[in-house]
Design an enzyme around this catalytic site. Structure first.
Site, PDB file in Angstrom:
ATOM      1  N   GLU A   1      25.584  25.726  31.958  1.00 39.25           N
ATOM      2  CA  GLU A   1      26.467  26.271  30.839  1.00 39.25           C
ATOM      3  C   GLU A   1      25.409  26.593  29.474  1.00 39.25           C
ATOM      4  O   GLU A   1      25.642  27.157  28.489  1.00 39.25           O
ATOM      5  CB  GLU A   1      27.446  25.733  30.459  1.00 39.25           C
ATOM      6  CG  GLU A   1      27.557  24.400  29.528  1.00 39.25           C
ATOM      7  CD  GLU A   1      28.726  23.843  29.305  1.00 39.25           C
ATOM      8  OE1 GLU A   1      29.169  23.689  28.234  1.00 39.25           O
ATOM      9  OE2 GLU A   1      29.874  23.881  30.203  1.00 39.25           O
TER      10      GLU A   1
ATOM     11  N   GLU B   1      40.705  38.013  43.173  1.00 36.39           N
ATOM     12  CA  GLU B   1      41.998  38.602  43.726  1.00 36.39           C
ATOM     13  C   GLU B   1      42.179  40.147  43.407  1.00 36.39           C
ATOM     14  O   GLU B   1      43.334  40.636  44.015  1.00 36.39           O
ATOM     15  CB  GLU B   1      42.956  38.018  42.910  1.00 36.39           C
ATOM     16  CG  GLU B   1      43.145  36.388  43.297  1.00 36.39           C
ATOM     17  CD  GLU B   1      44.068  35.534  42.346  1.00 36.39           C
ATOM     18  OE1 GLU B   1      44.309  35.969  41.477  1.00 36.39           O
ATOM     19  OE2 GLU B   1      44.395  34.261  42.707  1.00 36.39           O
TER      20      GLU B   1
END
Length: 295
Positions: free
Chosen positions: A111, A80
């Site tokens: 992960e 954004e």
């Protein structure tokens, strides 16, 4: 010992049998606690923002690191910045374990891959000019922790945000920040409380950084990219407001400046486009400083 985000909170025993109203109330209260957890760490966020802005102002890149829910929250914040503040994509890196396009089993398993973290740090050439924001609910995600360790060794500024007071990220990052979002209503579901707290913290942190880099004027998004009808209308209103001019003059200025709001404001104030670009460059992209610039 399990991290705090994995705790079973006995207040919610029998949750699966609660009424809809009580069920939703519990979730809503959990979300409110998550947002409230950001309040006590505002000064920590301010300190981190100042450090990040110094690196980025010197030409560095903003690097987001995470895995799972934390990684996708980080990715959203990174994505954004371009549209909202005009922050260049080439100065933003997202290191998401497994990548957004990976299959669910690969995404979750990545992960734990510290070798992947090392490769990602190497391939992106993370170094002393860069600022790294790493997020992990537990604060101990192997991929994320290893990435921070290596980034710091290479001279990058590191910010570690987690929801566990004993998280390794707090100890190894230059700025370790604990979000006390409390145990999850649905035990271990960090997409809920922890994720909400992380999103709120990142919103605040990155917005302050962008402000320090001159991407706001008053509370207006002067770095915004006017890429659709709604945003072009907003750009027009912003130029009219800051330059104190009518719509015709603002439209002409925006047209000349390819809808770069900061350039358009300077053009509406009487500068030629080339001079407006020069003055804005001399002011490090800060419109307020450009408006006050004197030879």
């Amino acid at each position: 010992m399990a991290s705090r985000t994995e705790e079973f909170d006995l207040r919610f025993a029998g949750l699966d049998q609660w009424s809809d109203a009580d069920f939703l109330m519990a979730l809503w209260e959990g979300q409110m606690r998550a947002v409230a957890s950001v309040g006590p760490i505002l000064q920590d966020l301010a300190a981190a923002a100042n450090g990040i802005a110094r690196r980025l102002g010197g030409g560095g890149r903003l690097v987001y690191v995470g895995a799972g829910t934390s990684g996708t929250v980080a990715w959203q914040d990174a994505k954004e910045l371009g549209g909202t503040f005009g922050w260049p994509e080439q100065h933003t890196i997202v290191m998401l374990a497994g990548g957004l396009q990976s299959a669910p089993n690969e995404f979750n398993g990545a992960e734990d891959d510290t070798d992947l973290a090392a490769r990602d740090i190497q391939q992106n050439d993370i170094g002393e000019h860069d600022a790294v924001i790493a997020i992990a609910a537990s604060g101990s995600t192997p991929y994320t922790v290893r990435a921070v360790e290596l980034a710091r060794e290479r001279g990058a500024l590191t910010v570690g945000i987690c929801n566990n007071p004993d998280g390794s990220l707090i100890k190894i990052a230059d700025h370790g920040i604990f979000l006390d979002s409390a145990p999850e209503v649905v035990a271990g579901s960090t997409r809920m409380g922890a994720g909400t707290a992380q999103k709120a913290a990142l919103n605040i942190l990155s917005t302050l950084v962008m402000n320090k880099l001159g991407r706001l004027f008053d509370n207006l998004m002067v770095g915004m990219r006017a890429e659709n009808i709604k945003l072009r209308d907003r750009a027009l209103r912003i130029v009219c407001h800051i330059a104190s001019c009518d719509e015709g003059r603002a439209k002409d200025a925006l047209s000349q400046s390819d809808f770069d709001i900061r350039i358009a404001v300077l053009v509406a104030n009487g500068h030629q486009v080339s001079r407006a670009k020069e003055v804005l460059g001399l002011s490090n992209g800060n419109l307020r400083a450009a408006l006050e610039y004197r030879d």
